[in-house]
Design an enzyme around this catalytic site. Structure first.
Site, PDB file in Angstrom:
ATOM      1  N   HIS A 208       0.815  -1.328  -0.122  1.00 24.27           N
ATOM      2  CA  HIS A 208       0.013   0.075  -0.037  1.00 24.27           C
ATOM      3  C   HIS A 208       0.904   1.347  -0.080  1.00 24.27           C
ATOM      4  O   HIS A 208       0.261   2.414  -0.190  1.00 24.27           O
ATOM      5  CB  HIS A 208      -0.836   0.018   1.487  1.00 24.27           C
ATOM      6  CG  HIS A 208      -0.130   0.243   2.455  1.00 24.27           C
ATOM      7  ND1 HIS A 208       0.477  -0.663   3.280  1.00 24.27           N
ATOM      8  CD2 HIS A 208       0.004   1.406   2.905  1.00 24.27           C
ATOM      9  CE1 HIS A 208       0.915   0.025   4.293  1.00 24.27           C
ATOM     10  NE2 HIS A 208       0.795   1.111   4.211  1.00 24.27           N
TER      11      HIS A 208
HETATM   12  C1  UD1 Z   1      -1.782   5.641   5.799  1.00 21.47           C
HETATM   13  C2  UD1 Z   1      -0.376   6.053   6.322  1.00 21.47           C
HETATM   14  C3  UD1 Z   1       0.698   5.103   6.209  1.00 21.47           C
HETATM   15  C4  UD1 Z   1       0.018   3.674   6.968  1.00 21.47           C
HETATM   16  C5  UD1 Z   1      -1.245   3.067   6.261  1.00 21.47           C
HETATM   17  C6  UD1 Z   1      -1.957   2.159   6.741  1.00 21.47           C
HETATM   18  C7  UD1 Z   1       0.210   8.466   5.819  1.00 21.47           C
HETATM   19  C8  UD1 Z   1       1.098   9.366   5.125  1.00 21.47           C
HETATM   20  N1  UD1 Z   1       0.385   7.132   5.496  1.00 21.47           N
HETATM   21  O1  UD1 Z   1      -1.680   5.307   4.380  1.00 21.47           O
HETATM   22  O2  UD1 Z   1       1.736   5.135   6.895  1.00 21.47           O
HETATM   23  O3  UD1 Z   1       0.994   2.685   6.918  1.00 21.47           O
HETATM   24  O4  UD1 Z   1      -2.125   4.368   6.390  1.00 21.47           O
HETATM   25  O5  UD1 Z   1      -3.088   1.654   6.032  1.00 21.47           O
HETATM   26  O6  UD1 Z   1      -0.335   8.783   6.823  1.00 21.47           O
HETATM   27  N2  UD1 Z   1      -8.989   4.951   1.640  1.00 21.47           N
HETATM   28  C9  UD1 Z   1     -10.342   4.418   1.511  1.00 21.47           C
HETATM   29  N3  UD1 Z   1     -10.790   4.419   2.743  1.00 21.47           N
HETATM   30  C10 UD1 Z   1     -10.221   4.545   3.904  1.00 21.47           C
HETATM   31  C11 UD1 Z   1      -9.091   5.336   3.966  1.00 21.47           C
HETATM   32  C12 UD1 Z   1      -8.488   5.460   2.759  1.00 21.47           C
HETATM   33  O7  UD1 Z   1     -10.705   4.019   0.671  1.00 21.47           O
HETATM   34  O8  UD1 Z   1     -10.741   4.443   5.062  1.00 21.47           O
HETATM   35  C13 UD1 Z   1      -8.295   5.369   0.185  1.00 21.47           C
HETATM   36  C14 UD1 Z   1      -8.399   6.779  -0.224  1.00 21.47           C
HETATM   37  O9  UD1 Z   1      -8.676   6.653  -1.667  1.00 21.47           O
HETATM   38  C15 UD1 Z   1      -7.265   7.445   0.047  1.00 21.47           C
HETATM   39  C16 UD1 Z   1      -6.060   6.194   0.092  1.00 21.47           C
HETATM   40  O10 UD1 Z   1      -6.869   5.079   0.543  1.00 21.47           O
HETATM   41  O11 UD1 Z   1      -7.010   8.413  -0.749  1.00 21.47           O
HETATM   42  C17 UD1 Z   1      -4.936   6.540   0.957  1.00 21.47           C
HETATM   43  O12 UD1 Z   1      -5.365   6.408   2.171  1.00 21.47           O
HETATM   44  P1  UD1 Z   1      -4.645   7.739   3.332  1.00 21.47           P
HETATM   45  O13 UD1 Z   1      -4.894   7.896   4.501  1.00 21.47           O
HETATM   46  O14 UD1 Z   1      -4.135   8.747   2.489  1.00 21.47           O
HETATM   47  O15 UD1 Z   1      -2.917   6.721   3.167  1.00 21.47           O
HETATM   48  P2  UD1 Z   1      -2.887   5.153   3.358  1.00 21.47           P
HETATM   49  O16 UD1 Z   1      -2.326   4.779   2.115  1.00 21.47           O
HETATM   50  O17 UD1 Z   1      -3.881   4.584   4.094  1.00 21.47           O
END
Ligand code: UD1
Length: 372
Positions: A208
């Site tokens: 991820h």
């Molecule tokens: C975040 C953390 C990472 C951690 C990871 C665990 C940062 C910079 N990164 O990354 O360190 O290892 O969490 O999962 O804070 N999304 C959903 N549903 C949700 C949350 C996110 O669909 O509940 C999707 C969205 O499209 C979003 C993408 O995932 O844009 C990324 O989510 P984001 O919270 O920005 O970062 P992670 O990749 O989850």
């Protein structure tokens, strides 16, 4: 001297932060310290957040800032704006912050600006790769924290080298505390029946990191390397990665990689325990693989958890198909030897949370005497 009312809050927002915090909250309840939870809402899907709050029986957060998804700047800035209002009202004596996510950074910067002391849980982790958002976040958080809980000796030494201002405590890793609590419960989990699996007949993949999945060429390279090594792989897919596959029209149907929905904690531990190889780009999963004695391939150039690499049970691989295939082949050929290399545990004794709560309690008394 009469003590003023003191309160302590904990900032969470993402799946790994909930896992790291769960044993701390359990321990705070045991030691009679009321620790209130602030959820930033960075993770909002049931499978990434609520499922863990329920699984670990955590109290309902006092507030959800409902920040949601967006760029790193958006997330950090929005958390700061929303959290500031809350903190100004609540005036906590300490804000404890686990990990290195944008939620952690937003929490730390807001706290620092308001003069609320920060206690950083999992302080001092470094991979020396400033392209990783988490590396930037954790460095900034460590340098504005008053209390730093280092999970390993390496982390403690990293903090000393950087001459951080706060006080460093070597506590052990809270992820190990929760791992120990749950590891004997895996027999209750029926995921093997649901997925029709047998022990050691599958490997597990999590992917991820934005450096790996947001670059389409890199994402394709990783999947190509894994598919061409012809191992059977189970892939609990993170929403970010699922979106990227969709955007890039990449289908894993009819491949050796079987995607499944994100797992809860006990399911993950069970699958990890019986997996042949763990392939991951996560920080926490590398440690969980180590405690499960499952050989790990980390699809990154560097890691914070160098102890596992030095021991020879965690192999780093670049996101290049040939290098990845070669690493998988190496692990397969030296499997028994690698399994014999699991020795000791640099991540503590399972009592990190107990130490952290004791230290926080002592600090609360100190701050309240100062009239903080
Ligand atoms: C975040 C953390 C990472 C951690 C990871 C665990 C940062 C910079 N990164 O990354 O360190 O290892 O969490 O999962 O804070 N999304 C959903 N549903 C949700 C949350 C996110 O669909 O509940 C999707 C969205 O499209 C979003 C993408 O995932 O844009 C990324 O989510 P984001 O919270 O920005 O970062 P992670 O990749 O989850």
């Amino acid at each position: 001297m009469e003590l003023r009312y003191v309160s302590i809050y904990l900032v969470i927002g993402t799946r790994p932060q909930i896992i790291k915090s769960a044993p701390i909250i359990h321990e705070s309840l045991k030691q009679g310290l009321e620790m209130k939870i602030i959820h930033t809402g960075q993770h909002y899907d049931y499978e990434l957040s609520q499922v863990f709050l329920e699984e670990f029986s955590l109290p309902k957060p006092s507030i959800n800032l409902n920040v949601g998804s967006g760029s790193h700047t958006f997330q950090t800035a929005e958390i700061m704006l929303r959290l500031e209002k809350f903190l100004l009202n609540e005036k906590p004596s300490i804000l404890s912050i686990p990990g290195d996510t944008n939620s952690a950074l937003g929490g730390a910067l807001t706290s620092a600006k308001l003069g609320v002391p920060i206690a950083h849980i999992e302080a001092g982790a470094r991979c020396y790769d400033m392209k990783m958002a988490e590396e930037i976040n954790r460095r900034l958080i460590d340098h504005c924290s008053e209390i730093l809980f280092a999970p390993t000796t390496n982390c403690k030494e990293n903090l000393e080298k950087e001459s951080v201002i706060g006080k460093i405590h070597l506590t052990g890793d809270t992820m190990y505390d929760i791992f120990l609590k749950f590891k004997d419960k895996v027999h209750k989990c029926d995921i093997f029946d649901r997925l029709d699996l047998s022990e050691k007949e599958y490997s597990l993949l999590t992917l991820h990191r934005s450096e790996n999945v947001d670059d389409p060429a890199k994402l394709r390279s990783i999947l190509k390397g894994i598919q061409e090594s012809e191992i059977n792989v189970l892939f609990p897919i993170h929403p970010r990665t699922k979106n990227r596959l969709k955007e890039q029209n990449i289908s894993l149907e009819k491949s050796t990689i079987k995607t499944i929905e994100p797992l809860d904690y006990i399911e993950m531990l069970k699958l990890l325990k019986h997996a042949r190889i763990m392939l991951t780009d996560s920080g926490g999963v590398q440690k969980e693989a180590f405690w499960s004695k499952t050989p790990c391939i980390t699809i990154r150039d560097r890691t914070e958890w160098t102890e596992t690499v030095e021991m020879g049970v965690n192999l780093l691989s670049e996101a290049d198909p040939n290098k990845l295939m070669k690493t998988i082949k190496d692990v397969e050929e030296n499997y028994r030897e690698i399994k014999r290399k699991f020795k000791g545990n640099p991540f503590g004794d399972g009592r990190a949370s107990n130490r952290i709560i004791k230290i926080l309690k002592n600090n609360l008394v100190r701050y309240s005497k100062k009239g903080n």
